[in-house]
Design a protein around this motif. Structure first.
Motif, PDB file in Angstrom:
ATOM      1  N   LEU A   5       0.828  -1.207   0.000  1.00  0.00           N
ATOM      2  CA  LEU A   5       0.000   0.000   0.000  1.00  0.00           C
ATOM      3  C   LEU A   5       0.857   1.249   0.000  1.00  0.00           C
ATOM      4  N   ARG A   6       1.976   1.222   0.712  1.00  0.00           N
ATOM      5  CA  ARG A   6       2.794   2.417   0.842  1.00  0.00           C
ATOM      6  C   ARG A   6       3.557   2.733  -0.438  1.00  0.00           C
ATOM      7  N   ASN A   7       3.516   1.836  -1.405  1.00  0.00           N
ATOM      8  CA  ASN A   7       4.203   2.059  -2.679  1.00  0.00           C
ATOM      9  C   ASN A   7       3.268   2.536  -3.784  1.00  0.00           C
ATOM     10  N   ILE A   8       1.997   2.739  -3.455  1.00  0.00           N
ATOM     11  CA  ILE A   8       1.024   3.149  -4.467  1.00  0.00           C
ATOM     12  C   ILE A   8       1.153   4.652  -4.705  1.00  0.00           C
ATOM     13  N   ALA A   9       1.437   5.043  -5.934  1.00  0.00           N
ATOM     14  CA  ALA A   9       1.484   6.468  -6.275  1.00  0.00           C
ATOM     15  C   ALA A   9       0.076   7.048  -6.201  1.00  0.00           C
ATOM     16  N   GLY A  10      -0.077   8.178  -5.538  1.00  0.00           N
ATOM     17  CA  GLY A  10      -1.386   8.815  -5.414  1.00  0.00           C
ATOM     18  C   GLY A  10      -2.110   8.465  -4.135  1.00  0.00           C
ATOM     19  N   LEU A  11      -1.481   7.630  -3.286  1.00  0.00           N
ATOM     20  CA  LEU A  11      -2.058   7.303  -1.982  1.00  0.00           C
ATOM     21  C   LEU A  11      -1.145   7.855  -0.907  1.00  0.00           C
ATOM     22  N   HIS A  12      -1.655   8.767  -0.086  1.00  0.00           N
ATOM     23  CA  HIS A  12      -0.870   9.408   0.968  1.00  0.00           C
ATOM     24  C   HIS A  12      -1.471   9.014   2.312  1.00  0.00           C
ATOM     25  N   ILE A  13      -0.722   8.240   3.094  1.00  0.00           N
ATOM     26  CA  ILE A  13      -1.208   7.702   4.364  1.00  0.00           C
ATOM     27  C   ILE A  13      -0.588   8.475   5.505  1.00  0.00           C
ATOM     28  N   SER A  14      -1.426   8.937   6.437  1.00  0.00           N
ATOM     29  CA  SER A  14      -0.914   9.661   7.589  1.00  0.00           C
ATOM     30  C   SER A  14      -0.069   8.739   8.452  1.00  0.00           C
ATOM     31  N   ALA A  15       0.990   9.303   9.050  1.00  0.00           N
ATOM     32  CA  ALA A  15       1.832   8.522   9.950  1.00  0.00           C
ATOM     33  C   ALA A  15       1.197   8.379  11.332  1.00  0.00           C
ATOM     34  N   GLN A  16       0.157   9.159  11.619  1.00  0.00           N
ATOM     35  CA  GLN A  16      -0.455   9.149  12.942  1.00  0.00           C
ATOM     36  C   GLN A  16      -1.805   8.438  12.905  1.00  0.00           C
ATOM     37  N   PRO A  17      -2.000   7.451  13.785  1.00  0.00           N
ATOM     38  CA  PRO A  17      -3.309   6.777  13.842  1.00  0.00           C
ATOM     39  C   PRO A  17      -4.369   7.710  14.412  1.00  0.00           C
ATOM     40  N   SER A  18      -5.604   7.425  14.079  1.00  0.00           N
ATOM     41  CA  SER A  18      -6.715   8.261  14.529  1.00  0.00           C
ATOM     42  C   SER A  18      -7.820   7.386  15.090  1.00  0.00           C
ATOM     43  N   LYS A  19      -8.365   7.803  16.249  1.00  0.00           N
ATOM     44  CA  LYS A  19      -9.513   7.102  16.814  1.00  0.00           C
ATOM     45  C   LYS A  19     -10.793   7.602  16.159  1.00  0.00           C
ATOM     46  N   ASN A  20     -11.784   6.715  16.093  1.00  0.00           N
ATOM     47  CA  ASN A  20     -13.068   7.107  15.542  1.00  0.00           C
ATOM     48  C   ASN A  20     -14.118   6.152  16.081  1.00  0.00           C
ATOM     49  N   LYS A  73       7.588   6.789   9.042  1.00  0.00           N
ATOM     50  CA  LYS A  73       7.573   8.153   9.550  1.00  0.00           C
ATOM     51  C   LYS A  73       8.720   8.987   9.011  1.00  0.00           C
ATOM     52  N   GLU A  74       9.664   8.376   8.304  1.00  0.00           N
ATOM     53  CA  GLU A  74      10.776   9.122   7.763  1.00  0.00           C
ATOM     54  C   GLU A  74      10.427   9.763   6.424  1.00  0.00           C
ATOM     55  N   ASP A  75       9.383   9.324   5.790  1.00  0.00           N
ATOM     56  CA  ASP A  75       9.045   9.799   4.459  1.00  0.00           C
ATOM     57  C   ASP A  75       7.929  10.824   4.547  1.00  0.00           C
ATOM     58  N   PRO A  76       8.199  12.106   4.222  1.00  0.00           N
ATOM     59  CA  PRO A  76       7.146  13.115   4.317  1.00  0.00           C
ATOM     60  C   PRO A  76       5.977  12.844   3.395  1.00  0.00           C
ATOM     61  N   MET A  77       6.196  12.112   2.300  1.00  0.00           N
ATOM     62  CA  MET A  77       5.105  11.864   1.371  1.00  0.00           C
ATOM     63  C   MET A  77       4.089  10.878   1.935  1.00  0.00           C
ATOM     64  N   GLN A  78       4.382  10.256   3.112  1.00  0.00           N
ATOM     65  CA  GLN A  78       3.382   9.425   3.755  1.00  0.00           C
ATOM     66  C   GLN A  78       2.292  10.276   4.409  1.00  0.00           C
ATOM     67  N   PHE A  79       2.546  11.567   4.557  1.00  0.00           N
ATOM     68  CA  PHE A  79       1.542  12.472   5.103  1.00  0.00           C
ATOM     69  C   PHE A  79       0.652  12.993   3.977  1.00  0.00           C
ATOM     70  N   PRO A  80      -0.618  13.218   4.251  1.00  0.00           N
ATOM     71  CA  PRO A  80      -1.465  13.849   3.231  1.00  0.00           C
ATOM     72  C   PRO A  80      -0.905  15.221   2.866  1.00  0.00           C
ATOM     73  N   LEU A  81      -1.027  15.588   1.611  1.00  0.00           N
ATOM     74  CA  LEU A  81      -0.590  16.918   1.206  1.00  0.00           C
ATOM     75  C   LEU A  81      -1.434  17.997   1.879  1.00  0.00           C
ATOM     76  N   ASN A  82      -2.710  17.683   2.108  1.00  0.00           N
ATOM     77  CA  ASN A  82      -3.621  18.643   2.735  1.00  0.00           C
ATOM     78  C   ASN A  82      -4.351  17.943   3.874  1.00  0.00           C
ATOM     79  N   GLN A  83      -4.219  18.440   5.075  1.00  0.00           N
ATOM     80  CA  GLN A  83      -4.920  17.819   6.200  1.00  0.00           C
ATOM     81  C   GLN A  83      -5.371  18.878   7.192  1.00  0.00           C
ATOM     82  N   ILE A  84      -6.439  18.554   7.912  1.00  0.00           N
ATOM     83  CA  ILE A  84      -6.983  19.448   8.929  1.00  0.00           C
ATOM     84  C   ILE A  84      -7.116  18.684  10.234  1.00  0.00           C
TER      85      ILE A  84
END
Length: 458
Positions: A5-20, A73-84
């Motif tokens: 999954l982390r090698n898919i171009a166009g998929l940006h995964i946050s390094a931080q887990p989120s509760k929901n 967590k070392e790769d900035p592209m694992q973060f979404p380009l736009n997040q709130i």
């Protein structure tokens, strides 16, 4: 989720887990609630690829180890380009942006220091690195409010006076987002080198080519690039041959133009002709806060004849570094430029090591590190008014260099503008101030949302 999954171009995964609360329907793992990782998907094809991989992993027991699912967590592209980051007051949203911005902008530093502990010393080091990145103009912080407008965010017209002439001008000035995007674009359109050993013997000058407050500067700069020289507007087409000091320059100037009253006109010509030496370096400014090129002086002063404008005083140069988008002056100098046409930069403020990298490295810099814009209270601004036509350009697939890259013509400067792929936007949103449902739908569709809930144990 596995490594594929982390090698898919166009998929940006946050390094931080989120509760929901939606995760409650999943069984607990080792007595702990399940987490999710917010992800940004560029298009439907990427989503299909994700689904295909996940379906294949349902029967693959080798991918059930949770140690394998942590994003890198070392790769900035694992973060979404736009997040709130959104949540009620007091949940540390703005506090968290400092940590997040450093993770994205300088992942190597964060890997070595930022993740060691949550101690006060570690937080102080993190904040110090954050401040350094702000000073380097790789991180910008702004707060939206009801009076914040497109002219503050992208570009707008400002009334300014010229200290040399006293005339009032109305230049187009860049806003916080456009400035950051320019900083993130390091494309070089010309590159030559000099010997690093010889830099100590050269003076470094700041020079303006034309009036940066008008279209004149672009026209003069283009002419200079095409002809390998720099031009001075003072002096008109007077021939200053044999004028080797200030008094002789002033006398010749007044013989040619008796109406000239500005002492700076005489000093500028004298400096350009008699003080700037062959081998000296010229930093070509773009306003007071940016520079667009670095050149080496290679010829004596000469006067160009039969030119239709008033730029006749010339020096031949070798263009060492010319940028597609101008760079922030903080990369080279410890203070802003003044509006004087030509003056020597102070060695105590000049960042010599950085200058040496630019003019003596065989391979030019073609890409910039990640740049981060933090927008606090993003839901308090009028999103449609602030972003204008650029809201579309925030999408990963519309960024510069992407498969469906788009650009727009800005209304004031008439420049072509696109958003670089190394610009990350982090917003914070207080849900008590305005509900998520009221937020502009165009913005919601282009941002990943990370919920931050109160932590009773903190």
């Amino acid at each position: 989720m596995g490594r594929d999954l982390r090698n898919i171009a166009g998929l940006h995964i946050s390094a931080q887990p989120s509760k929901n609360s939606n995760y409650r329907r999943f069984p607990r793992r080792n007595g702990q609630s399940q987490f999710g990782y917010p992800a940004e998907v560029a298009n439907a094809d990427v989503l299909k690829e994700v689904v295909s991989i996940l379906r294949g992993q349902q029967t693959d027991s080798s991918l059930t180890d949770r140690d394998d699912v942590q994003p890198n967590k070392e790769d900035p592209m694992q973060f979404p380009l736009n997040q709130i980051l959104f949540g009620p007051p007091g949940t540390g949203k703005t506090y968290r942006t400092t940590d997040l911005a450093v993770q994205i902008a300088d992942p190597e530093w964060y890997r070595e220091i930022g993740t060691q502990s949550d101690s006060e010393e570690n937080r102080a080091a993190l904040k110090a690195r954050f401040d350094e990145l702000v000073h380097e103009e790789r991180i910008r912080f702004t707060t939206f409010h009801q009076s914040f407008a497109y002219e503050d965010f992208i570009e707008g017209i400002r009334a300014e006076s010229d200290p040399e002439t006293g005339e009032l001008h109305y230049p187009v000035r860049d806003g916080v987002f456009k400035t950051l995007c320019k900083n993130a674009d390091k494309r070089v359109i010309a590159h030559q080198t000099i010997s690093p050993e010889s830099l100590a013997d050269r003076a470094v000058w700041k020079m303006s080519l034309g009036n940066s407050q008008t279209a004149e500067a672009g026209e003069v700069f283009t002419e200079c690039l095409e002809n390998d020289y720099v031009l001075l507007g003072w002096g008109e087409d007077a021939d200053f041959s044999g004028c080797d000091d200030y008094e002789s320059v002033k006398k010749r100037y007044l013989e040619h133009n008796p109406s000239e009253k500005q002492d700076y006109a005489f000093r500028a010509v004298n400096t350009f002709r008699n003080h700037v030496k062959e081998g000296d370096l010229l930093v070509i400014s773009d306003g007071n806060s940016r520079f667009r090129a670095i050149a080496e002086v290679t010829g004596h002063h000469r006067t160009l004849e039969e030119k239709p404008d008033w730029f006749h005083q010339a020096r031949n140069v070798k263009w060492l570094q010319v940028y597609e988008s101008s760079r922030p002056v903080s990369e080279l100098y410890a203070s802003q430029f003044t509006q004087m046409t030509l003056y020597k930069l102070k060695p105590s403020k000049l960042k010599t090591n950085r200058l040496l990298e630019m003019v003596s490295t065989d391979s030019p810099e073609e890409s910039a590190p990640p740049h981060v814009l933090i927008i606090d209270e993003i839901n308090r601004g009028n999103i449609a008014r602030i972003f204008g036509e650029l809201i579309t350009l925030l999408e990963p697939s519309k960024r510069a260099g992407a498969s469906d890259a788009q650009s727009v013509t800005l209304p004031y400067s008439k420049e072509q503008f696109s958003v670089p792929s190394n610009v990350f936007v982090i917003g914070t949103m207080n849900t008590a101030d305005k509900s998520l449902a009221q937020l502009d739908l165009a913005l919601r569709r282009r941002f990943s949302f990370v919920e931050m809930l109160p932590d009773p144990g903190s």
